[in-house]
Design a protein around this motif. Sequence first.
Motif, PDB file in Angstrom:
ATOM      1  N   ILE A   1      25.763   5.939  -6.040  1.00  0.00           N
ATOM      2  CA  ILE A   1      25.232   6.408  -4.752  1.00  0.00           C
ATOM      3  C   ILE A   1      25.219   7.925  -4.694  1.00  0.00           C
ATOM      4  O   ILE A   1      24.245   8.546  -4.222  1.00  0.00           O
ATOM      5  CB  ILE A   1      26.057   5.818  -3.594  1.00  0.00           C
ATOM      6  CG1 ILE A   1      25.910   4.294  -3.562  1.00  0.00           C
ATOM      7  CG2 ILE A   1      25.635   6.429  -2.265  1.00  0.00           C
ATOM      8  CD1 ILE A   1      26.770   3.618  -2.529  1.00  0.00           C
ATOM      9  N   LYS A   2      26.302   8.539  -5.184  1.00  0.00           N
ATOM     10  CA  LYS A   2      26.382  10.004  -5.156  1.00  0.00           C
ATOM     11  C   LYS A   2      25.227  10.622  -5.951  1.00  0.00           C
ATOM     12  O   LYS A   2      24.542  11.548  -5.470  1.00  0.00           O
ATOM     13  CB  LYS A   2      27.718  10.462  -5.725  1.00  0.00           C
ATOM     14  CG  LYS A   2      27.883  11.989  -5.745  1.00  0.00           C
ATOM     15  CD  LYS A   2      29.173  12.408  -6.433  1.00  0.00           C
ATOM     16  CE  LYS A   2      30.387  12.053  -5.604  1.00  0.00           C
ATOM     17  NZ  LYS A   2      31.632  12.607  -6.206  1.00  0.00           N
ATOM     18  N   ASN A   3      24.986  10.116  -7.160  1.00  0.00           N
ATOM     19  CA  ASN A   3      23.894  10.656  -7.979  1.00  0.00           C
ATOM     20  C   ASN A   3      22.529  10.375  -7.354  1.00  0.00           C
ATOM     21  O   ASN A   3      21.621  11.207  -7.418  1.00  0.00           O
ATOM     22  CB  ASN A   3      23.955  10.064  -9.386  1.00  0.00           C
ATOM     23  CG  ASN A   3      25.073  10.660 -10.212  1.00  0.00           C
ATOM     24  OD1 ASN A   3      25.444  11.817 -10.029  1.00  0.00           O
ATOM     25  ND2 ASN A   3      25.630   9.866 -11.114  1.00  0.00           N
ATOM     26  N   LEU A   4      22.396   9.201  -6.730  1.00  0.00           N
ATOM     27  CA  LEU A   4      21.123   8.862  -6.093  1.00  0.00           C
ATOM     28  C   LEU A   4      20.824   9.801  -4.937  1.00  0.00           C
ATOM     29  O   LEU A   4      19.680  10.251  -4.758  1.00  0.00           O
ATOM     30  CB  LEU A   4      21.169   7.413  -5.600  1.00  0.00           C
ATOM     31  CG  LEU A   4      19.880   6.855  -4.988  1.00  0.00           C
ATOM     32  CD1 LEU A   4      18.744   6.898  -6.001  1.00  0.00           C
ATOM     33  CD2 LEU A   4      20.109   5.420  -4.507  1.00  0.00           C
TER      34      LEU A   4
ATOM     35  N   THR B   1      19.665   8.013 -13.527  1.00  0.00           N
ATOM     36  CA  THR B   1      19.521   8.270 -14.959  1.00  0.00           C
ATOM     37  C   THR B   1      20.138   7.142 -15.775  1.00  0.00           C
ATOM     38  O   THR B   1      21.337   6.853 -15.655  1.00  0.00           O
ATOM     39  CB  THR B   1      20.199   9.605 -15.341  1.00  0.00           C
ATOM     40  OG1 THR B   1      19.684  10.645 -14.526  1.00  0.00           O
ATOM     41  CG2 THR B   1      19.955   9.916 -16.820  1.00  0.00           C
ATOM     42  N   TYR B   2      19.312   6.526 -16.614  1.00  0.00           N
ATOM     43  CA  TYR B   2      19.823   5.448 -17.464  1.00  0.00           C
ATOM     44  C   TYR B   2      20.679   6.025 -18.587  1.00  0.00           C
ATOM     45  O   TYR B   2      20.419   7.111 -19.105  1.00  0.00           O
ATOM     46  CB  TYR B   2      18.666   4.624 -18.024  1.00  0.00           C
ATOM     47  CG  TYR B   2      17.974   3.797 -16.969  1.00  0.00           C
ATOM     48  CD1 TYR B   2      18.532   2.600 -16.540  1.00  0.00           C
ATOM     49  CD2 TYR B   2      16.782   4.226 -16.394  1.00  0.00           C
ATOM     50  CE1 TYR B   2      17.906   1.839 -15.558  1.00  0.00           C
ATOM     51  CE2 TYR B   2      16.158   3.478 -15.399  1.00  0.00           C
ATOM     52  CZ  TYR B   2      16.729   2.289 -14.996  1.00  0.00           C
ATOM     53  OH  TYR B   2      16.110   1.544 -14.008  1.00  0.00           O
TER      54      TYR B   2
ATOM     55  N   LEU C   1      24.449   1.926 -15.133  1.00  0.00           N
ATOM     56  CA  LEU C   1      23.016   2.173 -15.354  1.00  0.00           C
ATOM     57  C   LEU C   1      22.679   2.109 -16.846  1.00  0.00           C
ATOM     58  O   LEU C   1      21.860   2.894 -17.344  1.00  0.00           O
ATOM     59  CB  LEU C   1      22.613   3.523 -14.753  1.00  0.00           C
ATOM     60  CG  LEU C   1      22.744   3.640 -13.234  1.00  0.00           C
ATOM     61  CD1 LEU C   1      22.235   4.988 -12.762  1.00  0.00           C
ATOM     62  CD2 LEU C   1      22.010   2.510 -12.534  1.00  0.00           C
ATOM     63  N   ASP C   2      23.285   1.173 -17.538  1.00  0.00           N
ATOM     64  CA  ASP C   2      22.965   0.923 -18.943  1.00  0.00           C
ATOM     65  C   ASP C   2      21.456   0.713 -19.076  1.00  0.00           C
ATOM     66  O   ASP C   2      20.845  -0.044 -18.326  1.00  0.00           O
ATOM     67  CB  ASP C   2      23.722  -0.328 -19.405  1.00  0.00           C
ATOM     68  CG  ASP C   2      23.614  -0.574 -20.902  1.00  0.00           C
ATOM     69  OD1 ASP C   2      22.496  -0.504 -21.433  1.00  0.00           O
ATOM     70  OD2 ASP C   2      24.646  -0.869 -21.526  1.00  0.00           O
ATOM     71  N   LYS C   3      20.859   1.392 -20.051  1.00  0.00           N
ATOM     72  CA  LYS C   3      19.406   1.343 -20.199  1.00  0.00           C
ATOM     73  C   LYS C   3      18.886  -0.031 -20.610  1.00  0.00           C
ATOM     74  O   LYS C   3      17.672  -0.282 -20.546  1.00  0.00           O
ATOM     75  CB  LYS C   3      18.942   2.389 -21.199  1.00  0.00           C
ATOM     76  CG  LYS C   3      19.542   2.261 -22.585  1.00  0.00           C
ATOM     77  CD  LYS C   3      19.176   3.465 -23.447  1.00  0.00           C
ATOM     78  CE  LYS C   3      19.835   3.396 -24.814  1.00  0.00           C
ATOM     79  NZ  LYS C   3      19.563   4.624 -25.606  1.00  0.00           N
TER      80      LYS C   3
END
Length: 604
Positions: free
Chosen positions: A369-372, A378-379, A385-387
């Motif tokens: 959430i913080k990064n969003l 970012t994968y 957020l494993d690609k």
Amino acid sequence: MKTSIIILTYNKLEYTQKCIESIRKYTKFGTYEIIVVDNNSTDGTVDWLRRQKDLRVIYNKENMGFPKGCNQGIEISMGSNILLLNNDTIVTHGWLNNLLNCLYSSEAIGAVGPVTNNCSNQQTIEVSYQTEQEMHNFARKYNQPDCGKWEQRLKLVGYCLLIRREVIDKVGLLDERFSPGNFEDDDLSFRIIQAGYTLLLCKDTFIHHFGSVSFKEQPSLYKELLERNKKIFIEKWGIDPTYSLNIRNDIIGLMDLAKDNIINVLEVGCACGGTLLKIKSINENSQLFGIELNEHAAKIAGNFAEVTAENIESGYLNYPEGFFDYIIFADVLEHLYDPLLVLTQIKKYLKPQGVILASIPNVMHYSVIKNLLLGYWTYEDAGILDKTHVRFFTFNEIDKLFKNAGFSNIEYRSIVLGKNNKDDEFIKSLASLTGSNLQKQYETYQYLIKATDLNDFSARNIYDATSKELSKDVARKIIFLLRRIENEISINENLSSLFQLLANNEVSVKEIIDLIQISIVKKEDIINLLAVQYFQSQLENVSLELLEHAYMINPQNSATCYNLAYIINQLGDSKTALMFLTQLKEKDDNILEFIAEIEGKQYE
């Protein structure tokens, strides 16, 4: 029988001295040779080694690295066993005898290793000693030979690794592509397994390990080396060791692995089978099955489990319905295109009280959430957020997934990672906006799920009704015997025990049938087996009662009809015997021959 102890040195004389002095003190004289390979030390190590009369030493003019140095030592060794030992270790009372006892307890064992205070691969145990003398006091108490503490493993770390000479001759020396070190022990472990041997961790043997004293001085270079050698390992084996060798103790902690239970376990996405092996080490009666998309990993796991290399979303699974006690999805469901369909379809392979165990990352974690909020999604190579993730889940979506798949009894546990003060402040800020009831969901990195379907009460009601007449201990014992018979374990011995319980009036035929209904997959096969055994023991009435129940389960089972007809015909009722045979829709040669035999007798 002599053991060749091979030690590499590159400076750090004080550690080398402690290591060799401990070998001299705690290992029986004459049972070993010490070979030291020095990689061009400059701190006085060479001068000290030259003064030692009981060592065989190779002096390199440059640092050849760990794999090359070990190979040099192996090539001049004369022992029946090879022991690779780091110079930053201190061996202890009884250490080598314990390791040898394990290594030679079976011809199938290729290599063994001890536990320690500082190591990867879950070879570490908790210790409380502060001094070297306290450590030796601890080890003297700990190092009590106990084969019950030996555990089969996928790999053993090379800080202390005892290998049969014949195994080295068969699989070859250490792969020098991994020089100066790291992953050469993973590679050697895999080659030993592929050669048909097993690896055992001796949890009855402890030595002290200071741990990576050379690499610690250059952490950035060490990290680069790890990444480089990891890539070499992946290129060679087609397997990512970081993921594929994991043991999911958190998942195992959700299981009932009592040693007297015979359980069938399927792990979807089993990788190389580390978790399955751990389950087997706790309950040796576990029957292990796996599905793994990576055929290279499946091949490794296939050395000790029944593993198929396939995509779980392909639809068809070659297992009997109602077969598994546990089906495991450890970090798998988020990789599927239709996890709901997979869960719905796989339910039929569970026993009536079977359990789905799963772990799923939580996309509602505060870090995401913080990064969003900062504009990033970012994968990554691993993590939430494993690609390779196809689906993303919050707690509510996980709950909806399992309920829509028909699971009515679902338990959740939260995995929470370490946080700092700023993280706590951010989580509280989020909770102030959305409600304090969601704070736990922001903190949870991953959910563990344990799900069963209690909507089908038939088997449970049978057990409840039976358990009122039987003691739980007797019922548990009978189920144990039945499952051993089903899995072809000491069949005659277990049949005899079952007969004795019946003869002592501790159980009735009806109760045995009830317990077969709730605990056995191959119900008709087991009932027929029991019926034949009872008939051979001249207990025709018991045999007929069993077969009548089998007939009620499936009147088209040819074995049931054949056995019923045979016994009834022996009792003189050929007409009824013929009826059981002729009503079969499909008749094999044995059935047709028996029909002709009875008809011939009938019209004599």
